[in-house]
Design an enzyme around this catalytic site. Structure first.
Site, mmCIF file in Angstrom:
data_model
loop_
_atom_site.group_PDB
_atom_site.id
_atom_site.type_symbol
_atom_site.label_atom_id
_atom_site.label_comp_id
_atom_site.label_asym_id
_atom_site.label_seq_id
_atom_site.Cartn_x
_atom_site.Cartn_y
_atom_site.Cartn_z
ATOM 1 N N HIS A 133 -3.177 -20.062 -0.954
ATOM 2 C CA HIS A 133 -2.534 -20.522 -2.192
ATOM 3 C C HIS A 133 -2.337 -22.042 -2.191
ATOM 4 C CE1 HIS A 133 0.096 -21.035 -5.520
ATOM 5 N NE2 HIS A 133 1.233 -20.966 -4.848
ATOM 6 N N CYS A 173 3.011 -23.902 -9.404
ATOM 7 C CA CYS A 173 1.912 -23.009 -9.021
ATOM 8 C C CYS A 173 1.092 -22.531 -10.214
ATOM 9 C CB CYS A 173 2.458 -21.809 -8.265
ATOM 10 S SG CYS A 173 3.454 -22.272 -6.834
ATOM 11 N N CYS A 225 3.738 -16.651 -10.866
ATOM 12 C CA CYS A 225 5.093 -17.188 -10.734
ATOM 13 C C CYS A 225 5.011 -18.618 -10.217
ATOM 14 C CB CYS A 225 5.927 -16.325 -9.790
ATOM 15 S SG CYS A 225 5.270 -16.245 -8.102
#
Length: 424
Positions: free
Chosen positions: A380, A90, A410
């Site tokens: 996301h 990510c 994160c």
């Protein structure tokens, strides 16, 4: 080595949408090309040679092994522009932004593009290893009898497809299951998570209504706004949602306080002051520094707690405190993850044991957090989130004309990426 300042000059992203909906027929490559194309148009980069382009995707196909270069060749950029493909879960496009910035800072480049894309609508569905081996043997078979023998060895189990899953290979647990353990450890309530999720949507809706995203998010496939954003959500609606990972009475993570599976792409244009002056590029914000970190989640450390370390080290190197920021962009993989991070920074015991600090980092002003919406509301697309945040934060700082912003992301695999941006 001599270094120099690096600046964010512009960004562009597609609307983010729930996976398997609007972009279901759009390939990973075409989605990334769309964001690059708009960035090229906005920055007037047609037929220009850019120093380097760093792009990435988390859910990617082996056919996209040269994804970044192929995307560049799909745009009006001069084909002499090089590109490379990277993946840090990510944190991918914040990592590519950091790498391009380092190259410019070290005089290797004058300009560069960083970005990322992910679409769960273009899943690379794989075959069983047993089937793959038999197909290879079939391709190598010399006679018809050999081929018939291989065909006759096929079993129904060989034909079962394999789908990618957002599961940690070392633990067999999903990111949501890991986060459930974290919120239990840090005693984060369902009510706190739902409240943060609500604010994320409210901030996102307000930002769109005020026109903040007009020049950041371009119209694509008939959309001009993120499809995951909810203007009608409320605490009453969030409270009614069932838990998604721990379905017992102890579970607190829901679809409402977690980021959804999302499709989208984002890109950022970086430049030196010299190139900006020569080509009249705007200077929105300075990319100051970045830091990565990791935790041993396999042996009990919280999977999504690595940003606490990355931010701490970043602050030490830049002689800053956690309170020395005007804007905080903390990626909302889950509302619970953000709250665990904030609580850890407030904990004297955690900061001493994990961050090697004599005192806690302390609290932040929550009114400065994710001002234009966070990942719970906006979506996301794994590798695109970093570039989405960099572009938005650079614009916010430019509008303020002063100040400093902190980014914390994160990632899967127990890693974290953090960065600092400053206004001009």
């Amino acid at each position: 080595m001599k270094t120099r300042p690096v600046y964010i000059a512009g960004s562009a992203r597609t609307p983010f949408v729930k996976s398997l909906t609007t972009y279901i027929d759009v390939t990973t490559q075409d989605l990334m090309i769309a964001a690059l194309q708009m960035l090229v148009t906005n920055m007037h980069l047609e037929d220009k040679v850019i120093g380097d382009v760093g792009l990435g995707a988390v859910i990617n196909s082996s056919f996209n092994w040269n994804l970044a270069r192929e995307c560049v060749l799909g745009t009006p950029l001069d084909p002499h522009t090089p590109a490379y493909t990277l993946q840090r879960a990510c944190g991918t496009s914040l990592e590519t932004t950091s790498q391009i910035a380092l190259k410019i800072a070290n005089f290797q480049l004058e300009t560069g593009i960083a970005g990322g894309v992910d679409t769960n609508s273009d899943l690379p569905i794989m075959m069983q290893k047993s089937l793959a081996h038999k197909l290879i043997e079939l391709n190598m078979a010399k006679s018809m009898m050999e081929k018939i023998k291989i065909f006759s060895s096929l079993r129904p189990a060989d034909l079962k497809p394999l789908y990618p899953a957002v599961v940690e290979p070392r633990t067999g647990l999903s990111m949501g299951e890991h986060c459930e353990s974290m919120v239990k450890e840090w005693k984060i309530s369902r009510a706190e998570q739902d409240q943060l999720a609500l604010i994320s949507h409210q901030n996102g809706v307000k930002a769109y209504d005020e026109g903040f995203y007009n020049d950041l998010v371009f119209e694509f496939k008939g959309l001009k706004r993120d499809g995951t954003l909810r203007s009608d959500t409320s605490l009453e609606k969030l409270v009614k949602l069932k838990t998604s990972f721990d379905t017992s009475e102890l579970g607190t993570l829901t679809a409402g306080n977690s980021s959804p599976l999302t499709d989208g792409a984002a890109a950022v244009f970086l430049t030196s002051a010299e190139a900006a002056k020569e080509f009249n590029y705007p200077l929105l914000a300075r990319f100051v520094d970045a830091q990565v970190a990791a935790v041993d989640f396999v042996h009990g450390e919280g999977l999504l707690m690595a940003p606490t370390i990355a931010v701490s080290e970043l602050l030490k190197r830049n002689h800053l405190t956690l309170q020395d920021f005007d804007i905080y962009e903390i990626h909302e993989a889950f509302a619970g993850q953000v709250l665990c991070t904030l609580k850890a920074w407030e904990s004297a015991e955690y900061c001493k044991r994990v961050l090697n600090r004599d005192a806690p980092l302390g609290s932040i002003d929550r009114s400065k957090l994710n001002l234009k919406g966070g990942s719970v509301a906006l979506g996301h697309p794994f590798a695109a989130t970093g570039a989405r945040i960099v572009g938005s934060l650079a614009k916010m700082l430019s509008q303020r004309g002063k100040g400093r912003g902190l980014i914390s992301i994160c990632t899967a695999g127990g890693m974290g990426v953090a960065a600092i941006l400053e206004a001009m």
